[in-house]
Structures are given as C-alpha cells and as structure tokens.
Motif scaffolding. Sequence first.
Motif, PDB file in Angstrom:
ATOM      1  N   GLN A  51     -90.884 -22.572  38.125  1.00 20.84           N
ATOM      2  CA  GLN A  51     -91.659 -22.474  39.359  1.00 20.84           C
ATOM      3  C   GLN A  51     -92.598 -23.662  39.452  1.00 20.84           C
ATOM      4  N   GLY A  52     -92.567 -24.329  40.596  1.00 23.28           N
ATOM      5  CA  GLY A  52     -93.443 -25.468  40.843  1.00 23.28           C
ATOM      6  C   GLY A  52     -92.931 -26.739  40.184  1.00 23.28           C
ATOM      7  N   HIS A  53     -93.427 -27.857  40.685  1.00 22.94           N
ATOM      8  CA  HIS A  53     -93.000 -29.168  40.177  1.00 22.94           C
ATOM      9  C   HIS A  53     -93.230 -29.314  38.679  1.00 22.94           C
ATOM     10  N   ALA A  54     -94.317 -28.751  38.166  1.00 22.98           N
ATOM     11  CA  ALA A  54     -94.643 -28.911  36.741  1.00 22.98           C
ATOM     12  C   ALA A  54     -93.583 -28.297  35.834  1.00 22.98           C
ATOM     13  N   GLN A  55     -92.879 -27.280  36.297  1.00 27.23           N
ATOM     14  CA  GLN A  55     -91.813 -26.673  35.498  1.00 27.23           C
ATOM     15  C   GLN A  55     -90.429 -27.189  35.881  1.00 27.23           C
ATOM     16  N   ILE A  56     -90.236 -27.541  37.144  1.00 31.49           N
ATOM     17  CA  ILE A  56     -88.923 -28.006  37.601  1.00 31.49           C
ATOM     18  C   ILE A  56     -88.642 -29.424  37.102  1.00 31.49           C
ATOM     19  N   ARG A  57     -89.619 -30.295  37.188  1.00 27.10           N
ATOM     20  CA  ARG A  57     -89.429 -31.708  36.816  1.00 27.10           C
ATOM     21  C   ARG A  57     -88.878 -31.878  35.401  1.00 27.10           C
ATOM     22  N   PRO A  58     -89.446 -31.226  34.368  1.00 25.85           N
ATOM     23  CA  PRO A  58     -88.909 -31.425  33.012  1.00 25.85           C
ATOM     24  C   PRO A  58     -87.468 -30.943  32.852  1.00 25.85           C
ATOM     25  N   ARG A  59     -87.056 -29.945  33.630  1.00 23.41           N
ATOM     26  CA  ARG A  59     -85.665 -29.476  33.573  1.00 23.41           C
ATOM     27  C   ARG A  59     -84.716 -30.593  33.984  1.00 23.41           C
ATOM     28  N   TYR A  60     -85.081 -31.334  35.038  1.00 24.95           N
ATOM     29  CA  TYR A  60     -84.236 -32.431  35.495  1.00 24.95           C
ATOM     30  C   TYR A  60     -84.384 -33.659  34.594  1.00 24.95           C
ATOM     31  N   GLU A  61     -85.579 -33.910  34.090  1.00 25.44           N
ATOM     32  CA  GLU A  61     -85.770 -35.043  33.167  1.00 25.44           C
ATOM     33  C   GLU A  61     -84.815 -34.928  31.981  1.00 25.44           C
ATOM     34  N   GLU A  62     -84.746 -33.738  31.424  1.00 21.23           N
ATOM     35  CA  GLU A  62     -83.859 -33.513  30.276  1.00 21.23           C
ATOM     36  C   GLU A  62     -82.398 -33.712  30.667  1.00 21.23           C
ATOM     37  N   ARG A  63     -82.004 -33.186  31.812  1.00 18.18           N
ATOM     38  CA  ARG A  63     -80.621 -33.306  32.268  1.00 18.18           C
ATOM     39  C   ARG A  63     -80.267 -34.761  32.563  1.00 18.18           C
ATOM     40  N   PHE A  64     -81.200 -35.506  33.144  1.00 15.86           N
ATOM     41  CA  PHE A  64     -80.926 -36.893  33.521  1.00 15.86           C
ATOM     42  C   PHE A  64     -80.720 -37.800  32.310  1.00 15.86           C
ATOM     43  N   GLY A 118     -88.658 -28.208  55.678  1.00 19.62           N
ATOM     44  CA  GLY A 118     -88.112 -29.482  55.231  1.00 19.62           C
ATOM     45  C   GLY A 118     -88.076 -29.697  53.732  1.00 19.62           C
ATOM     46  N   ARG A 119     -88.283 -28.643  52.944  1.00 20.08           N
ATOM     47  CA  ARG A 119     -88.235 -28.751  51.484  1.00 20.08           C
ATOM     48  C   ARG A 119     -87.511 -27.530  50.922  1.00 20.08           C
ATOM     49  N   ILE A 120     -86.917 -27.689  49.759  1.00 19.17           N
ATOM     50  CA  ILE A 120     -86.279 -26.560  49.090  1.00 19.17           C
ATOM     51  C   ILE A 120     -87.385 -25.650  48.561  1.00 19.17           C
ATOM     52  N   ALA A 121     -87.406 -24.419  49.050  1.00 19.11           N
ATOM     53  CA  ALA A 121     -88.424 -23.451  48.624  1.00 19.11           C
ATOM     54  C   ALA A 121     -87.917 -22.600  47.465  1.00 19.11           C
ATOM     55  N   ARG A 122     -86.638 -22.240  47.524  1.00 12.32           N
ATOM     56  CA  ARG A 122     -86.020 -21.442  46.470  1.00 12.32           C
ATOM     57  C   ARG A 122     -84.607 -21.935  46.241  1.00 12.32           C
ATOM     58  N   ALA A 123     -84.213 -21.955  44.972  1.00 15.21           N
ATOM     59  CA  ALA A 123     -82.851 -22.321  44.596  1.00 15.21           C
ATOM     60  C   ALA A 123     -82.377 -21.332  43.544  1.00 15.21           C
ATOM     61  N   SER A 124     -81.151 -20.881  43.709  1.00 15.73           N
ATOM     62  CA  SER A 124     -80.551 -19.972  42.740  1.00 15.73           C
ATOM     63  C   SER A 124     -79.231 -20.560  42.279  1.00 15.73           C
ATOM     64  N   PHE A 125     -78.950 -20.392  40.983  1.00 16.31           N
ATOM     65  CA  PHE A 125     -77.795 -21.042  40.377  1.00 16.31           C
ATOM     66  C   PHE A 125     -76.965 -20.047  39.574  1.00 16.31           C
ATOM     67  N   THR A 148     -87.559 -33.447  47.401  1.00 14.64           N
ATOM     68  CA  THR A 148     -86.805 -32.478  48.196  1.00 14.64           C
ATOM     69  C   THR A 148     -87.273 -31.047  47.949  1.00 14.64           C
ATOM     70  N   TYR A 149     -88.076 -30.833  46.896  1.00 12.94           N
ATOM     71  CA  TYR A 149     -88.556 -29.504  46.541  1.00 12.94           C
ATOM     72  C   TYR A 149     -89.996 -29.308  47.011  1.00 12.94           C
ATOM     73  N   ALA A 150     -90.291 -28.121  47.523  1.00 10.37           N
ATOM     74  CA  ALA A 150     -91.670 -27.750  47.821  1.00 10.37           C
ATOM     75  C   ALA A 150     -92.459 -27.725  46.519  1.00 10.37           C
ATOM     76  N   SER A 151     -93.753 -27.977  46.604  1.00  7.50           N
ATOM     77  CA  SER A 151     -94.566 -28.048  45.383  1.00  7.50           C
ATOM     78  C   SER A 151     -94.596 -26.723  44.633  1.00  7.50           C
ATOM     79  N   ASP A 152     -94.382 -25.615  45.330  1.00  5.78           N
ATOM     80  CA  ASP A 152     -94.376 -24.301  44.678  1.00  5.78           C
ATOM     81  C   ASP A 152     -92.976 -23.681  44.651  1.00  5.78           C
ATOM     82  N   ALA A 153     -91.944 -24.515  44.733  1.00  5.32           N
ATOM     83  CA  ALA A 153     -90.558 -24.041  44.744  1.00  5.32           C
ATOM     84  C   ALA A 153     -90.247 -23.216  43.504  1.00  5.32           C
ATOM     85  N   GLN A 154     -89.264 -22.342  43.653  1.00  6.15           N
ATOM     86  CA  GLN A 154     -88.823 -21.515  42.544  1.00  6.15           C
ATOM     87  C   GLN A 154     -87.331 -21.718  42.325  1.00  6.15           C
ATOM     88  N   GLN A 155     -86.918 -21.721  41.061  1.00  4.84           N
ATOM     89  CA  GLN A 155     -85.510 -21.773  40.689  1.00  4.84           C
ATOM     90  C   GLN A 155     -85.172 -20.506  39.912  1.00  4.84           C
TER      91      GLN A 155
END
Length: 119
Positions: free
Chosen positions: A44-57, A104-111, A27-34
């Motif tokens: 920023q990007g899948h390489a940094q976003i993925r581990p954030r969710y891996e840890e949470r999951f 069709g992909r999340i480009a930016r997400a803010s929390f 659901t995230y663009a490959s260069d998405a930013q959080q």
Amino acid sequence: MNTSPLAVVQAQLDAYNAKDLDALMATYASDAQQFAIHGALLAQGHAQIRPRYEERFAEPDLRARLVNRSVIGNFVTDVEIVTRNFPEGRGTVEMLCVYEVVDGRIARASFATGEKRLG
C-alpha cells in the motif's frame, strides 16, 4: 498525460518494460493498493510499492508481453506473459492484472499468477 484508464495502464506497462521506476510510480496514486486477487494486501502506497518493482527491475530478462486487454469503465484487465529470472533460471509466468484507475492514476491493482515455466 492522457489520463484515460487505457492510457494510464499502457503507460504503466511501457514503464515496466523500460524498467523506468519513476515513470511507473507516476501511474500509481500515492495511496494505491496492490492485492493478490481475492486475497491479501501485497503493498500500500508508494513506500511499499516502489521496492517491489525495484527488486523486480534487477532481473535482466524482465519483460511483460500483453496477450489480451479489456477495458470496462475505469477497470482495465490485462493478461500478460512475463519473462522472469527465477532462482532456478529464466522462465515465464502468466499474469492476470486488474487495475482500477481513479483520477488518472492506478488506485488499486490485483494480480493472479499462473504456473511458472522454466526455459
């Protein structure tokens, strides 16, 4: 896949609750930013976003419950109550999540994270 902003963000929430990392990352663009709202870049990007969710999951009780959702153009704003496993024990936290969907992909997400409540 329906690529409307609403459908993309709902697919992201469904993948989060299923702890389906591959579906969530799709659901995230490959260069998405959080970001933290009005603040720092968190990832920023899948390489940094993925581990954030891996840890949470890894948290056994992880679940996000949608409280409210607004859609304006390609922006989707969710208010969620997230059940977490904190070091101090099981609890909840309110989250404000603002997603910008582009092509069709999340480009930016803010929390923004509310107060942690144990119990």
